[in-house]
Design a protein around this motif. Structure first.
Motif, PDB file in Angstrom:
ATOM      1  N   VAL A  79      47.107  -9.130  10.293  1.00  0.00           N
ATOM      2  CA  VAL A  79      45.952  -9.878   9.791  1.00  0.00           C
ATOM      3  C   VAL A  79      45.978 -11.302  10.332  1.00  0.00           C
ATOM      4  O   VAL A  79      44.955 -11.829  10.800  1.00  0.00           O
ATOM      5  CB  VAL A  79      45.925  -9.875   8.249  1.00  0.00           C
ATOM      6  CG1 VAL A  79      44.884 -10.868   7.729  1.00  0.00           C
ATOM      7  CG2 VAL A  79      45.634  -8.479   7.719  1.00  0.00           C
ATOM      8  N   ARG A  82      44.908 -11.632  13.787  1.00  0.00           N
ATOM      9  CA  ARG A  82      43.515 -11.219  13.967  1.00  0.00           C
ATOM     10  C   ARG A  82      43.399  -9.812  14.544  1.00  0.00           C
ATOM     11  O   ARG A  82      42.478  -9.506  15.304  1.00  0.00           O
ATOM     12  CB  ARG A  82      42.761 -12.228  14.841  1.00  0.00           C
ATOM     13  CG  ARG A  82      42.728 -13.636  14.254  1.00  0.00           C
ATOM     14  CD  ARG A  82      41.902 -14.573  15.121  1.00  0.00           C
ATOM     15  NE  ARG A  82      41.935 -15.935  14.594  1.00  0.00           N
ATOM     16  CZ  ARG A  82      41.160 -16.392  13.603  1.00  0.00           C
ATOM     17  NH1 ARG A  82      40.289 -15.575  13.024  1.00  0.00           N
ATOM     18  NH2 ARG A  82      41.254 -17.644  13.208  1.00  0.00           N
ATOM     19  N   ARG A  83      44.347  -8.965  14.173  1.00  0.00           N
ATOM     20  CA  ARG A  83      44.273  -7.543  14.547  1.00  0.00           C
ATOM     21  C   ARG A  83      43.923  -6.757  13.283  1.00  0.00           C
ATOM     22  O   ARG A  83      44.674  -5.898  12.823  1.00  0.00           O
ATOM     23  CB  ARG A  83      45.620  -7.084  15.121  1.00  0.00           C
ATOM     24  CG  ARG A  83      46.097  -7.841  16.354  1.00  0.00           C
ATOM     25  CD  ARG A  83      45.362  -7.408  17.592  1.00  0.00           C
ATOM     26  NE  ARG A  83      45.653  -6.010  17.901  1.00  0.00           N
ATOM     27  CZ  ARG A  83      46.689  -5.620  18.635  1.00  0.00           C
ATOM     28  NH1 ARG A  83      47.531  -6.518  19.144  1.00  0.00           N
ATOM     29  NH2 ARG A  83      46.882  -4.350  18.889  1.00  0.00           N
ATOM     30  N   ARG A  84      42.763  -7.067  12.733  1.00  0.00           N
ATOM     31  CA  ARG A  84      42.401  -6.539  11.411  1.00  0.00           C
ATOM     32  C   ARG A  84      42.210  -5.023  11.415  1.00  0.00           C
ATOM     33  O   ARG A  84      42.552  -4.359  10.437  1.00  0.00           O
ATOM     34  CB  ARG A  84      41.146  -7.243  10.896  1.00  0.00           C
ATOM     35  CG  ARG A  84      41.377  -8.715  10.586  1.00  0.00           C
ATOM     36  CD  ARG A  84      40.134  -9.368  10.027  1.00  0.00           C
ATOM     37  NE  ARG A  84      40.393 -10.760   9.643  1.00  0.00           N
ATOM     38  CZ  ARG A  84      40.360 -11.785  10.471  1.00  0.00           C
ATOM     39  NH1 ARG A  84      40.072 -11.582  11.743  1.00  0.00           N
ATOM     40  NH2 ARG A  84      40.611 -13.009  10.048  1.00  0.00           N
ATOM     41  N   TRP A  85      41.647  -4.480  12.494  1.00  0.00           N
ATOM     42  CA  TRP A  85      41.485  -3.031  12.549  1.00  0.00           C
ATOM     43  C   TRP A  85      42.844  -2.331  12.536  1.00  0.00           C
ATOM     44  O   TRP A  85      43.053  -1.351  11.819  1.00  0.00           O
ATOM     45  CB  TRP A  85      40.702  -2.619  13.792  1.00  0.00           C
ATOM     46  CG  TRP A  85      41.022  -1.211  14.229  1.00  0.00           C
ATOM     47  CD1 TRP A  85      41.630  -0.830  15.368  1.00  0.00           C
ATOM     48  CD2 TRP A  85      40.784  -0.003  13.487  1.00  0.00           C
ATOM     49  NE1 TRP A  85      41.794   0.532  15.410  1.00  0.00           N
ATOM     50  CE2 TRP A  85      41.286   1.068  14.254  1.00  0.00           C
ATOM     51  CE3 TRP A  85      40.207   0.269  12.243  1.00  0.00           C
ATOM     52  CZ2 TRP A  85      41.217   2.387  13.841  1.00  0.00           C
ATOM     53  CZ3 TRP A  85      40.148   1.593  11.818  1.00  0.00           C
ATOM     54  CH2 TRP A  85      40.636   2.636  12.611  1.00  0.00           C
ATOM     55  N   ALA A  87      45.613  -3.508  11.365  1.00  0.00           N
ATOM     56  CA  ALA A  87      46.199  -3.710  10.036  1.00  0.00           C
ATOM     57  C   ALA A  87      45.648  -2.692   9.042  1.00  0.00           C
ATOM     58  O   ALA A  87      46.396  -2.097   8.250  1.00  0.00           O
ATOM     59  CB  ALA A  87      45.915  -5.131   9.552  1.00  0.00           C
ATOM     60  N   LEU A  88      44.335  -2.484   9.077  1.00  0.00           N
ATOM     61  CA  LEU A  88      43.708  -1.513   8.172  1.00  0.00           C
ATOM     62  C   LEU A  88      44.196  -0.105   8.468  1.00  0.00           C
ATOM     63  O   LEU A  88      44.473   0.675   7.546  1.00  0.00           O
ATOM     64  CB  LEU A  88      42.189  -1.577   8.323  1.00  0.00           C
ATOM     65  CG  LEU A  88      41.379  -0.614   7.439  1.00  0.00           C
ATOM     66  CD1 LEU A  88      41.637  -0.910   5.971  1.00  0.00           C
ATOM     67  CD2 LEU A  88      39.897  -0.704   7.775  1.00  0.00           C
TER      68      LEU A  88
END
Length: 214
Positions: A79, A82-85, A87-88
């Protein structure tokens, strides 16, 4: 290749589950577990006294608290990066995998081994091994993530090798400590690997559709 591996793992798990439900694995399970105990005194695991403590330390690497902490730290890092995908993806795949493990345990309801005192605390059913399944799906998923960050074949093999070794020794420690039948662990490895493969393939598909953005 991924589809073939996932299909084989699923077949292996189903075949193992069928054998367990029919009671066909008793001789194998008993033979392996007794082979890991001291001759003439099955209450003691094979090897020097300190080896049992080492096994407990290794088995902790596949426990829910340790793996959950590892996942949380990884997700927070992603997160912040900025690697949110990604992370999800990690959060959903691992949490859903853990939930599925406990559902399988409840569905099969296999009793724990009772040949000798357990070398570790247990509170759930035996099949499949939660430590084996969850460590496989967590370590292999994280290894696939890390391997995807490098183009070096050597580094990819190293990362995946470490994940496989951790998964294997954690599973072996469960049998050595007398808290799981060998078939519990074999089924757990298969189910965890299948889970990791399916989610990895799904992540690659979504990544492709997003133009390679994670």
């Amino acid at each position: 290749m991924v589809a073939a591996l996932a299909a084989f793992g699923l077949w292996f798990f189903i075949a193992m589950a069928d054998e367990v439900l029919e009671g066909e694995t008793g001789d194998f399970d008993h033979a392996v577990m007794l082979a890991l105990r001291m001759p003439g005194d099955p209450s003691r695991p094979l090897g020097p006294a300190w080896l049992e403590e080492v096994a407990r330390n290794i088995t902790a690497l596949g426990s829910i608290p340790v793996l959950s902490l590892l996942v949380i730290v990884t997700v927070l890092f992603l997160v912040l990066a900025r690697r949110r995908w990604t992370a999800l993806f990690i959060l959903l795949s691992t949490s859903a995998g853990m939930a599925t493990t406990f559902l399988l345990k409840y569905a099969f309801g296999r009793p724990r081994p009772d040949l000798f005192p357990h070398g570790d605390m247990v509170s759930t059913a035996s099949f499949p091994s939660g430590h084996a399944m969850i460590s496989a799906l967590v370590y292999l998923t994280l290894a696939a993530l890390v391997a995807g960050l490098t183009s070096s074949r050597t580094l990819k093999v190293y990362v995946m090798g470490v994940a496989l070794i951790l998964t294997v020794i954690i599973g072996i420690s469960r049998v050595y400590l007398g808290v799981h039948w060998p078939t519990d662990v074999l089924a757990g490895w298969a189910a965890g690997a299948v889970w990791a493969l399916i989610w990895w393939a799904l992540a690659e598909l979504v990544k492709f559709r997003r133009g390679g953005r994670a």
